[in-house]
Scaffold this motif. Structure first.
Motif, PDB file in Angstrom:
ATOM      1  N   HIS A   1       0.651  -1.308   0.062  1.00 48.18           N
ATOM      2  CA  HIS A   1      -0.033   0.123  -0.044  1.00 48.18           C
ATOM      3  C   HIS A   1       0.860   1.185   0.285  1.00 48.18           C
ATOM      4  O   HIS A   1       2.286   1.144   0.265  1.00 48.18           O
TER       5      HIS A   1
ATOM      6  N   HIS B   1       1.554   4.146   1.998  1.00 47.90           N
ATOM      7  CA  HIS B   1       1.751   4.423   3.271  1.00 47.90           C
ATOM      8  C   HIS B   1       3.183   4.580   2.935  1.00 47.90           C
ATOM      9  O   HIS B   1       3.993   3.664   2.615  1.00 47.90           O
TER      10      HIS B   1
ATOM     11  N   HIS C   1      -7.374  -1.656   6.538  1.00 47.21           N
ATOM     12  CA  HIS C   1      -6.266  -0.868   7.172  1.00 47.21           C
ATOM     13  C   HIS C   1      -6.181   0.680   6.289  1.00 47.21           C
ATOM     14  O   HIS C   1      -6.163   1.664   6.875  1.00 47.21           O
TER      15      HIS C   1
ATOM     16  N   ASP D   1       0.130  -4.674   5.826  1.00 41.05           N
ATOM     17  CA  ASP D   1      -0.617  -4.171   6.939  1.00 41.05           C
ATOM     18  C   ASP D   1      -2.182  -4.900   7.544  1.00 41.05           C
ATOM     19  O   ASP D   1      -2.271  -4.573   8.457  1.00 41.05           O
TER      20      ASP D   1
HETATM   21 ZN   LIG Z   1       0.081   1.313   6.491  1.00 38.25          ZN
END
Ligand SMILES: [Zn+2]
Length: 251
Positions: free
Chosen positions: A63, A65, A169, A188
């Motif tokens: 992802h 992040h 998440h 995550d």
């Molecule tokens: Zn994350």
């Protein structure tokens, strides 16, 4: 603290960890090219790139992040093909990504306490994240991706690996599954604490997370390689996994 290198020779994977931040080097993604998953900071990306010098590798994020993609520009500079979840394309086009708030982040404290804290790792994540990733300050994916991946896709350049969308998440959360080796790179969506898997309580959407849990739980996972926390190995990894509301006790 330097990176901790853990070899998983049975499945041909090297784990590069700094504190709870994991970057995985899969030495053969199925056609001889290496796959680097979640190069979250420049230091781990440099280390990963140095391990796979023979052919340009594939670098993929679970992802967007910053602690999962902060090292992506370093991977690209090393010649890697950059592969990102397709939802990130919407973020680049202007959609505001949903991220867990501070209360949700605090809920995974047991994971953060499970390994010795490294402030230099945090600093490296913060610095690397200025270049690539999304957070409260915005969306930064310079150069976009060479390939975008969605549910059911094969990872481009790594045909042994299948893409499973695992929202909850975040909305772009993605896991990678190797059915013949029984390896799940869960990002995550699933973390680990004290040697046990834990469906993350750090969520933007509990309903989507419940659907993700229902989908992942019956899978015959033998190696759970989480975004944060140590690898969990065994036949009953998913059966023994904690649910989000099942909080580990403080030791
Ligand atoms: Zn994350």
């Amino acid at each position: 603290m330097k990176a901790v290198i853990t070899e998983l020779p049975d499945v041909g994977i090297t784990v590069i960890s700094r504190w709870v931040f994991n970057c995985y080097v899969i030495h053969d993604g199925g056609d001889g090219r290496a796959l680097v998953v979640d190069p979250g900071m420049r230091s781990t990306a440099r280390l990963a790139a140095s391990m796979v010098t023979d052919r340009p590798c594939v670098a993929v994020a679970t992802h967007g992040h910053v602690d999962h993609v902060g090292g992506m520009p370093t991977m690209r500079a090393s010649g890697a093909d950059v592969v990102l979840p397709t939802r990130i394309r919407d973020y680049v086009a202007g959609e505001t990504p949903r991220s867990p708030g501070l209360r949700e982040v605090a809920s995974i404290a047991p994971v953060l306490r499970d390994q010795p804290v490294s402030i230099p790792a945090l600093v490296d994540v913060a610095r690397s994240g200025r270049e690539c990733g999304y957070d409260g300050r915005g969306v930064r994916f310079p150069g976009g991706a060479d390939h975008w991946i969605g549910d059911g896709d094969e990872v481009p350049g790594a045909p042994a690996w299948q893409v499973i969308q695992t929202p909850g998440h975040t909305d772009d959360s993605t896991a990678l599954w190797n059915p013949s080796a029984g390896v799940l790179l869960s990002g995550d969506a699933v973390l680990s604490v004290g040697g046990r898997a834990w469906f993350t309580p750090e969520l933007v959407d509990a309903d989507l997370a419940a659907a993700t849990e229902q989908r992942l739980r019956p899978m015959p996972v033998r190696y759970l390689l989480p975004g944060h926390g140590r690898a969990v190995v065994g036949a009953d990894v998913m059966t023994h996994a904690r649910s989000p509301q099942d909080r580990p006790r403080r030791r």
